[in-house]
Design a protein around this motif. Structure first.
Motif, PDB file in Angstrom:
ATOM      1  N   GLU A 151     -28.856 -43.229  80.229  1.00 49.97           N
ATOM      2  CA  GLU A 151     -28.777 -43.671  78.837  1.00 49.97           C
ATOM      3  C   GLU A 151     -29.994 -43.192  78.045  1.00 49.97           C
ATOM      4  N   GLN A 152     -31.172 -43.261  78.644  1.00 43.83           N
ATOM      5  CA  GLN A 152     -32.393 -42.813  77.969  1.00 43.83           C
ATOM      6  C   GLN A 152     -32.401 -41.307  77.782  1.00 43.83           C
ATOM      7  N   ALA A 153     -31.919 -40.576  78.773  1.00 42.16           N
ATOM      8  CA  ALA A 153     -31.873 -39.111  78.662  1.00 42.16           C
ATOM      9  C   ALA A 153     -30.956 -38.688  77.513  1.00 42.16           C
ATOM     10  N   ARG A 154     -29.833 -39.369  77.378  1.00 41.69           N
ATOM     11  CA  ARG A 154     -28.900 -39.030  76.293  1.00 41.69           C
ATOM     12  C   ARG A 154     -29.498 -39.391  74.937  1.00 41.69           C
ATOM     13  N   GLU A 155     -30.146 -40.555  74.854  1.00 41.84           N
ATOM     14  CA  GLU A 155     -30.768 -40.977  73.596  1.00 41.84           C
ATOM     15  C   GLU A 155     -31.838 -39.988  73.140  1.00 41.84           C
TER      16      GLU A 155
ATOM     17  N   GLU B  97     -33.373 -27.750  81.854  1.00 47.86           N
ATOM     18  CA  GLU B  97     -34.253 -26.705  81.335  1.00 47.86           C
ATOM     19  C   GLU B  97     -35.404 -26.385  82.278  1.00 47.86           C
ATOM     20  N   THR B  98     -35.983 -27.414  82.894  1.00 44.49           N
ATOM     21  CA  THR B  98     -37.167 -27.185  83.742  1.00 44.49           C
ATOM     22  C   THR B  98     -36.926 -27.501  85.209  1.00 44.49           C
ATOM     23  N   ARG B  99     -35.793 -28.096  85.519  1.00 45.50           N
ATOM     24  CA  ARG B  99     -35.436 -28.539  86.871  1.00 45.50           C
ATOM     25  C   ARG B  99     -36.304 -29.694  87.363  1.00 45.50           C
ATOM     26  N   ARG B 100     -37.175 -30.211  86.494  1.00 41.10           N
ATOM     27  CA  ARG B 100     -38.032 -31.324  86.900  1.00 41.10           C
ATOM     28  C   ARG B 100     -37.233 -32.599  87.143  1.00 41.10           C
ATOM     29  N   LEU B 101     -37.706 -33.395  88.088  1.00 37.02           N
ATOM     30  CA  LEU B 101     -37.114 -34.704  88.342  1.00 37.02           C
ATOM     31  C   LEU B 101     -37.425 -35.626  87.171  1.00 37.02           C
ATOM     32  N   LEU B 102     -36.392 -36.287  86.649  1.00 36.07           N
ATOM     33  CA  LEU B 102     -36.552 -37.172  85.498  1.00 36.07           C
ATOM     34  C   LEU B 102     -36.477 -38.652  85.871  1.00 36.07           C
ATOM     35  N   GLY B 103     -35.726 -38.967  86.906  1.00 36.21           N
ATOM     36  CA  GLY B 103     -35.566 -40.372  87.280  1.00 36.21           C
ATOM     37  C   GLY B 103     -34.885 -40.515  88.620  1.00 36.21           C
ATOM     38  N   VAL B 104     -35.184 -41.629  89.298  1.00 36.53           N
ATOM     39  CA  VAL B 104     -34.555 -41.953  90.579  1.00 36.53           C
ATOM     40  C   VAL B 104     -34.084 -43.396  90.510  1.00 36.53           C
ATOM     41  N   HIS B 105     -32.860 -43.647  90.955  1.00 34.15           N
ATOM     42  CA  HIS B 105     -32.266 -44.982  90.881  1.00 34.15           C
ATOM     43  C   HIS B 105     -31.546 -45.266  92.190  1.00 34.15           C
ATOM     44  N   VAL B 106     -31.913 -46.373  92.832  1.00 30.46           N
ATOM     45  CA  VAL B 106     -31.391 -46.681  94.155  1.00 30.46           C
ATOM     46  C   VAL B 106     -30.879 -48.113  94.185  1.00 30.46           C
TER      47      VAL B 106
ATOM     48  N   PHE C 267     -32.534 -52.794  81.436  1.00 33.04           N
ATOM     49  CA  PHE C 267     -33.434 -51.672  81.685  1.00 33.04           C
ATOM     50  C   PHE C 267     -32.953 -50.791  82.829  1.00 33.04           C
ATOM     51  N   LEU C 268     -31.922 -51.228  83.558  1.00 29.78           N
ATOM     52  CA  LEU C 268     -31.404 -50.434  84.671  1.00 29.78           C
ATOM     53  C   LEU C 268     -30.443 -49.358  84.173  1.00 29.78           C
ATOM     54  N   ASP C 269     -30.337 -48.285  84.941  1.00 31.57           N
ATOM     55  CA  ASP C 269     -29.281 -47.306  84.730  1.00 31.57           C
ATOM     56  C   ASP C 269     -27.946 -48.042  84.855  1.00 31.57           C
TER      57      ASP C 269
ATOM     58  N   GLY D 231     -31.913 -36.837  73.889  1.00 26.75           N
ATOM     59  CA  GLY D 231     -31.381 -35.480  73.783  1.00 26.75           C
ATOM     60  C   GLY D 231     -31.882 -34.554  74.867  1.00 26.75           C
ATOM     61  N   VAL D 232     -32.133 -35.079  76.049  1.00 24.62           N
ATOM     62  CA  VAL D 232     -32.635 -34.256  77.161  1.00 24.62           C
ATOM     63  C   VAL D 232     -31.448 -33.760  77.979  1.00 24.62           C
ATOM     64  N   PRO D 233     -31.213 -32.440  78.049  1.00 22.38           N
ATOM     65  CA  PRO D 233     -30.135 -31.922  78.902  1.00 22.38           C
ATOM     66  C   PRO D 233     -30.462 -32.205  80.367  1.00 22.38           C
ATOM     67  N   TYR D 234     -29.514 -32.763  81.111  1.00 28.03           N
ATOM     68  CA  TYR D 234     -29.810 -33.159  82.486  1.00 28.03           C
ATOM     69  C   TYR D 234     -28.589 -32.984  83.373  1.00 28.03           C
ATOM     70  N   GLU D 235     -28.849 -33.013  84.668  1.00 26.11           N
ATOM     71  CA  GLU D 235     -27.788 -33.039  85.663  1.00 26.11           C
ATOM     72  C   GLU D 235     -28.081 -34.166  86.631  1.00 26.11           C
ATOM     73  N   VAL D 236     -27.036 -34.694  87.249  1.00 24.64           N
ATOM     74  CA  VAL D 236     -27.151 -35.841  88.152  1.00 24.64           C
ATOM     75  C   VAL D 236     -26.729 -35.458  89.557  1.00 24.64           C
ATOM     76  N   GLY D 237     -27.459 -35.985  90.542  1.00 26.76           N
ATOM     77  CA  GLY D 237     -27.063 -35.857  91.939  1.00 26.76           C
ATOM     78  C   GLY D 237     -26.987 -37.233  92.563  1.00 26.76           C
ATOM     79  N   VAL D 238     -25.931 -37.495  93.341  1.00 29.42           N
ATOM     80  CA  VAL D 238     -25.721 -38.812  93.938  1.00 29.42           C
ATOM     81  C   VAL D 238     -25.460 -38.666  95.431  1.00 29.42           C
ATOM     82  N   ALA D 239     -26.019 -39.586  96.210  1.00 27.63           N
ATOM     83  CA  ALA D 239     -25.735 -39.663  97.641  1.00 27.63           C
ATOM     84  C   ALA D 239     -25.364 -41.099  97.980  1.00 27.63           C
ATOM     85  N   TRP D 240     -24.208 -41.298  98.576  1.00 25.01           N
ATOM     86  CA  TRP D 240     -23.770 -42.633  98.993  1.00 25.01           C
ATOM     87  C   TRP D 240     -24.273 -42.892 100.404  1.00 25.01           C
ATOM     88  N   PHE D 241     -24.879 -44.048 100.597  1.00 28.59           N
ATOM     89  CA  PHE D 241     -25.451 -44.360 101.909  1.00 28.59           C
ATOM     90  C   PHE D 241     -24.400 -44.390 103.007  1.00 28.59           C
TER      91      PHE D 241
END
Length: 496
Positions: free
Chosen positions: A375-379, A414-423, A224-226, A381-391
């Motif tokens: 993986e869920q976003a691709r399944e 499309e909406t710029r809404r936050l879709l998920g956060v993974h830490v 269930f994890l990214d 069909g949601v167009p998305y962008e990713v941002g990453v920050a290394w601690f």
């Protein structure tokens, strides 16, 4: 005429209640207290020696206490500066780990008992079984007693799954309950099952410099994890010497002698160690409840099926909540389930369970996640962008000596809404709540870009990750918050 000896009889007159809750874990306690707030007469039945259920005595609280004790005594958090050989206490023994555990558990039980007393919730200790759908018999210390209620909440929780091919002996080959009562710290530990519990204990013992081998029959852990999150965690484990074996099915585990175990795999390989922890699943503790008489059945793992909105079972006046109803089996979600069940049981308004909730894994390092994975976003069909920050690239991370871990966010193109956060990393289970708030309030990338975060903090990683995504997103797309601000300004001018 000789006197006949009188025989004592058991009083079978049921003691009536509005609600009987079977189990005093997170779901049970919250259901009981909520019903008490409705001015209902409530009884909690707990089969253990003390209230608290699995969460307090063998699950959530003990394992997290053990984790914190290990990190403190081992000096784990300081090793980024002082090297992997650094220890706050040189000779750590099992008694060191148990001492803090007992103090914490005693406190938890005291708080819970005070909460029940304050809300006038009655409690009895003993195993319950239904004798009809509105009546239970409880095997108490002084003999059986009978109680009845208009409504029930079943919150008996789960226990470790113990298959026959694993030779449990309680000392060398143990389940996740028994390992909390360990009398020695092993030199080598085999953990069978990369479940949440298995992953937590494998990483905790690794922080004690125990040689750990993690065995999992599937191709990866925690599906269930990214995937990027899981891969980073596995890399971290291997970097500190944990042997992770995927696609490895255990066919047997036996004790060969004192502090000597042999684990055999389906491909013919064998692993020797002085302790084995089996943590491949749990099963509902429903046997003995006599659920058949209520018209209820369970799945092969002893779990009950409920309406996901109300937690009502197939028998209308009986509800179930917590681990007994299956995924996600978290203390946090169990509490909400218990409260919602009590509300519906008495016809009181209750919100629907939230679509998004944080999932916390108290491993070393921590893992926490909410919302969509890549993986869920691709399944979907949601167009998305990713941002990453290394601690390690944040100032606070450098100050703390953090060498691994990151925060990752997904945003809709499309909406710029936050879709998920993974830490994954230090403080992940705390940091996730910022993302949870923005996600459930339907916030956008612009919240993180336009707002200021304390510096230096690990929470600053939200800003860094947002800017990472912002710099790759289409420039022609206007900021939703900027449009909103212009509309609000126009409304103010019209009003003046």
């Amino acid at each position: 005429m000789p006197k006949t000896k009188s025989t004592s009889t058991i009083d079978i007159t049921p003691v009536p209640y509005d609600l009987i809750v079977i189990g005093s874990g997170p779901a049970g306690r919250r259901a009981a207290v909520q019903a008490a707030k409705f001015r209902k007469r409530v009884l909690v039945i707990e089969r253990g020696r003390r209230v608290g259920g699995v969460s307090v005595h063998t699950g959530t609280i003990p394992s997290k206490t053990l984790r914190e004790t290990v990190l403190n005594l081992s000096g784990w958090r300081e090793r980024g500066f002082y090297g992997r050989a650094y220890r706050a206490k040189q000779d750590i023994c099992a008694e060191d780990l148990r001492r803090r555990l007992h103090i914490t558990l005693d406190h938890e039980v005291e708080v819970l008992e005070h909460q029940f007393n304050r809300n006038r919730v009655d409690k009895v200790i003993g195993a319950a079984r239904f004798i009809d759908s509105h009546t239970v018999e409880v095997a108490e210390a002084n003999g059986p007693r009978v109680y009845s209620a208009e409504r029930f909440v079943i919150a008996v929780g789960t226990r470790p799954y113990r298959p026959d091919h694993i030779g449990f002996d309680g000392q060398n080959i143990v389940d996740s309950d028994e390992i909390l009562d360990l009398r020695r710290i092993p030199r080598q530990l085999v953990v069978v099952g990369a479940s949440v519990i298995g992953v937590e204990y494998a990483s905790i013992f690794s922080a004690l410099d125990v040689k750990v081998t993690l065995v999992e029959p599937n191709a990866g852990m925690l599906p269930f994890l990214d995937r990027e999150l899981a891969d980073e965690f596995v890399h971290d484990l291997r970097d500190r010497g944990v042997s992770v074996r995927f696609n490895a099915k255990v066919t047997s585990a036996i004790v060969e002698g004192p502090e000597s175990c042999l684990v055999s795999l389906a491909d013919g390989r064998q692993i020797r160690s002085d302790m084995v922890l089996f943590s491949a699943g749990r099963e509902g503790a429903t046997d003995g409840l006599n659920l058949d008489i209520c018209g209820l059945g369970t799945d092969p793992r002893g779990r009950l099926t409920v309406d996901p909105a109300t937690f009502q079972t197939a028998t209308p006046h009986i509800y179930a909540a917590g681990d007994i109803v299956g995924f996600p089996s978290l203390a946090s979600t169990s509490m909400e389930q218990g409260r919602i069940a009590a509300c519906h049981a008495f016809g009181q308004p209750a919100q629907a369970p939230p679509e998004f909730f944080p999932y916390g894994i108290y491993s070393v390092p921590e893992i926490s996640t909410i919302g969509m994975t890549e993986e869920q976003a691709r399944e979907r069909g949601v167009p998305y962008e990713v941002g990453v920050a290394w601690f390690r690239e944040t100032s606070r991370g450098h100050i703390m000596g953090i060498g691994s871990g990151f925060l990752k966010m997904l945003f809709s193109l499309e909406t710029r809404r936050l879709l998920g956060v993974h830490v994954v990393g230090e403080g992940a289970t705390e940091l996730i709540h910022i993302g949870q708030a923005v996600l459930n309030l339907e916030g956008t990338l612009d919240y993180f870009v336009e707002n200021t975060f304390n510096y230096p903090t690990l929470a600053e990683a939200y800003k860094v990750a947002a800017l990472d995504a912002f710099n790759r997103m289409p420039r022609q797309q206007k900021s939703v918050s900027a449009i909103t601000a212009k509309l609000e300004d126009a409304v103010r001018r019209l009003a003046s």
